[in-house]
Write a protein that holds these residues in place. Structure first.
Motif, mmCIF file in Angstrom:
data_model
loop_
_atom_site.group_PDB
_atom_site.id
_atom_site.type_symbol
_atom_site.label_atom_id
_atom_site.label_comp_id
_atom_site.label_asym_id
_atom_site.label_seq_id
_atom_site.Cartn_x
_atom_site.Cartn_y
_atom_site.Cartn_z
ATOM 1 N N LEU A 28 8.359 5.116 3.542
ATOM 2 C CA LEU A 28 9.450 4.138 3.566
ATOM 3 C C LEU A 28 9.376 3.237 4.790
ATOM 4 N N ALA A 29 9.038 3.813 5.958
ATOM 5 C CA ALA A 29 9.046 3.029 7.198
ATOM 6 C C ALA A 29 8.025 1.895 7.182
ATOM 7 N N PRO A 30 6.733 2.142 6.890
ATOM 8 C CA PRO A 30 5.787 1.013 6.880
ATOM 9 C C PRO A 30 6.077 -0.002 5.787
ATOM 10 N N SER A 31 6.559 0.461 4.640
ATOM 11 C CA SER A 31 6.880 -0.474 3.568
ATOM 12 C C SER A 31 8.039 -1.379 3.967
ATOM 13 N N LEU A 32 9.054 -0.800 4.615
ATOM 14 C CA LEU A 32 10.179 -1.603 5.090
ATOM 15 C C LEU A 32 9.732 -2.584 6.164
ATOM 16 N N ALA A 33 8.830 -2.122 7.045
ATOM 17 C CA ALA A 33 8.314 -3.017 8.085
ATOM 18 C C ALA A 33 7.563 -4.190 7.452
ATOM 19 N N GLY A 34 6.775 -3.895 6.415
ATOM 20 C CA GLY A 34 6.064 -4.970 5.728
ATOM 21 C C GLY A 34 6.998 -5.949 5.057
ATOM 22 N N LEU A 35 8.088 -5.431 4.475
ATOM 23 C CA LEU A 35 9.073 -6.306 3.837
ATOM 24 C C LEU A 35 9.737 -7.210 4.860
ATOM 25 N N ALA A 94 16.748 22.013 -1.160
ATOM 26 C CA ALA A 94 16.417 21.210 0.023
ATOM 27 C C ALA A 94 15.788 19.901 -0.425
ATOM 28 N N VAL A 95 16.241 18.792 0.180
ATOM 29 C CA VAL A 95 15.729 17.463 -0.165
ATOM 30 C C VAL A 95 15.286 16.769 1.120
ATOM 31 N N ARG A 96 14.063 16.212 1.106
ATOM 32 C CA ARG A 96 13.557 15.477 2.265
ATOM 33 C C ARG A 96 13.032 14.124 1.806
ATOM 34 N N TRP A 97 13.411 13.076 2.524
ATOM 35 C CA TRP A 97 12.939 11.722 2.213
ATOM 36 C C TRP A 97 11.560 11.487 2.821
ATOM 37 N N ALA A 98 10.736 10.699 2.155
ATOM 38 C CA ALA A 98 9.377 10.408 2.613
ATOM 39 C C ALA A 98 9.415 9.202 3.556
ATOM 40 N N TYR A 99 9.894 9.425 4.781
ATOM 41 C CA TYR A 99 10.006 8.329 5.732
ATOM 42 C C TYR A 99 8.637 7.778 6.123
ATOM 43 N N GLU A 100 7.592 8.596 6.012
ATOM 44 C CA GLU A 100 6.253 8.138 6.366
ATOM 45 C C GLU A 100 5.761 7.031 5.437
ATOM 46 N N VAL A 109 0.822 -1.219 0.000
ATOM 47 C CA VAL A 109 0.000 0.000 0.000
ATOM 48 C C VAL A 109 0.856 1.269 0.000
ATOM 49 N N PRO A 110 1.895 1.375 0.856
ATOM 50 C CA PRO A 110 2.733 2.574 0.773
ATOM 51 C C PRO A 110 3.406 2.740 -0.589
ATOM 52 N N LEU A 111 3.772 1.621 -1.235
ATOM 53 C CA LEU A 111 4.392 1.718 -2.557
ATOM 54 C C LEU A 111 3.400 2.225 -3.598
ATOM 55 N N VAL A 112 2.161 1.732 -3.526
ATOM 56 C CA VAL A 112 1.133 2.216 -4.457
ATOM 57 C C VAL A 112 0.896 3.712 -4.248
ATOM 58 N N VAL A 113 0.781 4.125 -2.996
ATOM 59 C CA VAL A 113 0.583 5.552 -2.693
ATOM 60 C C VAL A 113 1.764 6.366 -3.203
#
Length: 212
Positions: free
Chosen positions: A195-202, A187-193, A62-66
């Motif tokens: 990345l974190a759930p997707s990594l947890a799912g993996l 300025a560059v910011r990573w979308a940890y919101e 789901v985070p990847l689709v979003v």
């Protein structure tokens, strides 16, 4: 003597123009609906480890689709260009922008040679060829045409939707680069919101498969 009605406030001078892919968002909505139906059924009716595998898959996908459908957007005002790509947000003051181009993808180049893709402005070669064919047909049918059909095609090809948007952004970069508000650093910011759930799912999926 009647009092004149209050005037509506003028639109902010720095209001953002927003560019997004409606087709991408529609595809994302369809994928999420499908995933919710299948995953929800597995969570409720599944037995054994099936609900856990369904939960892990939803956390991963789901985070990847979003990220790849709903998140991409480009925001432009007179001060800066803000690019929201799947996993990063890049803020570029116009003074830092060297060029905006559309080849096989839409890209922005900075003064120090870096390149960032504009995921929200996908290039369609099919649309570009369609516009080019229409321009060639119009040029061939013009009995008083003063330019060759090839020149007309080359000129009109720029006005496929993505090409027109890129041309508008390039013109805005040239026009606004010298403004006081358009100065500053990238300025560059990573979308940890996401990345974190997707990594947890993996991780959960790997653990479940490894211990099965």
């Amino acid at each position: 003597m009647t009092t004149p009605p209050p005037q509506q406030p003028a639109e902010p001078a720095h209001a953002d123009r927003v560019f997004r892919s409606t087709m991408g968002m529609a595809g994302g909505a369809l994928l999420i609906a499908l995933g919710a139906f299948i995953g929800g059924d597995a969570l409720v009716s599944g037995e054994g480890r099936t609900p856990w595998l369904a939960l892990a898959a939803l956390l991963l996908l789901v985070p990847l689709v979003v990220a790849f459908t709903f998140r991409p957007a480009v925001f432009a005002n007179d001060d800066r260009l803000r690019i929201r790509n799947p996993f990063r947000t890049i803020v570029l003051p116009w003074s830092q922008v060297a060029d905006v181009r559309a080849g096989y993808s839409s890209e922005v180049f900075t003064q120090d040679g870096k390149k960032y893709q504009l995921w929200a402005i996908p290039v369609s070669l099919r649309q570009r060829k369609k516009v080019a064919r229409q321009a060639a047909r119009s040029a061939a049918e013009d009995p008083h045409g003063q330019t060759s059909a090839t020149a007309a095609v080359d000129d009109k090809a720029r006005f496929a939707p993505a090409d027109q948007t890129v041309a508008d952004l390039r013109e805005q970069a040239e026009r606004c680069a010298g403004l006081p508000g358009a100065q500053g650093e990238i300025a560059v910011r990573w979308a940890y919101e996401l990345l974190a759930p997707s990594l947890a799912g993996l991780v959960l999926t790997i653990v479940l498969l490894a211990t099965g």
